[in-house]
Design a protein around this motif. Sequence first.
Motif, PDB file in Angstrom:
ATOM      1  N   GLU A  17      10.935  11.623   5.049  1.00 11.24           N
ATOM      2  CA  GLU A  17       9.883  12.086   4.137  1.00 11.24           C
ATOM      3  C   GLU A  17      10.236  11.766   2.691  1.00 11.24           C
ATOM      4  N   ASP A  20       9.675   8.114   1.973  1.00  8.57           N
ATOM      5  CA  ASP A  20       8.269   7.800   1.728  1.00  8.57           C
ATOM      6  C   ASP A  20       7.845   8.205   0.316  1.00  8.57           C
ATOM      7  N   GLU A  21       8.462   9.239  -0.219  1.00  2.00           N
ATOM      8  CA  GLU A  21       8.118   9.721  -1.562  1.00  2.00           C
ATOM      9  C   GLU A  21       8.780   8.915  -2.668  1.00  2.00           C
ATOM     10  N   ALA A  61      11.751   5.771  12.539  1.00  2.00           N
ATOM     11  CA  ALA A  61      10.590   4.952  12.171  1.00  2.00           C
ATOM     12  C   ALA A  61      10.226   3.979  13.286  1.00  2.00           C
ATOM     13  N   TYR A  92       0.917   1.745   9.447  1.00  2.00           N
ATOM     14  CA  TYR A  92       2.152   2.528   9.396  1.00  2.00           C
ATOM     15  C   TYR A  92       2.935   2.192   8.125  1.00  2.00           C
ATOM     16  N   HIS A  96       3.737   4.989   5.422  1.00  2.00           N
ATOM     17  CA  HIS A  96       5.157   5.388   5.376  1.00  2.00           C
ATOM     18  C   HIS A  96       6.018   4.264   4.801  1.00  2.00           C
ATOM     19  N   PRO A  97       5.866   3.988   3.509  1.00  2.00           N
ATOM     20  CA  PRO A  97       6.596   2.849   2.928  1.00  2.00           C
ATOM     21  C   PRO A  97       8.120   2.986   2.998  1.00  2.00           C
ATOM     22  N   GLY A  98       8.627   4.193   2.845  1.00  2.00           N
ATOM     23  CA  GLY A  98      10.077   4.388   2.918  1.00  2.00           C
ATOM     24  C   GLY A  98      10.610   4.212   4.322  1.00  2.00           C
ATOM     25  N   ARG A  99       9.893   4.737   5.281  1.00  2.00           N
ATOM     26  CA  ARG A  99      10.295   4.577   6.683  1.00  2.00           C
ATOM     27  C   ARG A  99      10.194   3.108   7.081  1.00  2.00           C
ATOM     28  N   TYR A 100       9.137   2.449   6.619  1.00  2.00           N
ATOM     29  CA  TYR A 100       8.994   1.029   6.927  1.00  2.00           C
ATOM     30  C   TYR A 100      10.187   0.259   6.360  1.00  2.00           C
ATOM     31  N   ARG A 157       2.658  -4.466  -0.358  1.00  2.00           N
ATOM     32  CA  ARG A 157       3.322  -3.269  -0.884  1.00  2.00           C
ATOM     33  C   ARG A 157       3.842  -3.463  -2.306  1.00  2.00           C
TER      34      ARG A 157
END
Length: 189
Positions: A17, A20-21, A61, A92, A96-100, A157
């Motif tokens: 989380e 993603d932030e 992820a 996805y 969820h850019p951080g998870r990606y 992105r």
Amino acid sequence: MARAGVTAERLTLAAAELADEIGMENVTVAALARHFGVKDASLYFHIRNAHDLRVRVALLALAELADRVASALAGRAGKDALVAFATAYRDYAKAHPGRYAAMQVDLDPETAAASAGVRHAEMTRAILRGYRLAEPDQTDAVRMMHSTFHGFVSLERTGGFRHTPRPADESWARTLDALDAVLSNWPQR
């Protein structure tokens, strides 16, 4: 002693989380400790180090994305399956850019073999069987598909498509049309 409520699973989800932030590159053990209101050292009861944490987020992820892709693919074949897979992948990455970003972590062979990455490969190959591709062409097509999806998502992105008025969604649709055409007309050896 472990702080009540802090588990490896909760740390992993919180790190995902946070990624993603603020971006995966900014997720540190210290940032996670602040999030939980504990000292950094107390987290090492649950994780080995920062790399271990990144791997855990990557595995989370990969599993989340595999579930989304599997759901999107249900009952589809051919171009419909290709578009469903690609759209689930892109959605996805956007949500969820951080998870990606974490999914790009280089996993050791044993960890990779036990990960949901295997499910991704199986689903991709199932799509390619619909295009009647066999080995070694399947491997080449898997690499082309992943390069296309990852390249488009990565450029999108980072703002790589903002310099033209054409909406990225329209380019995405045309990219998938072109990919379908290539897969349908795969060059013979």
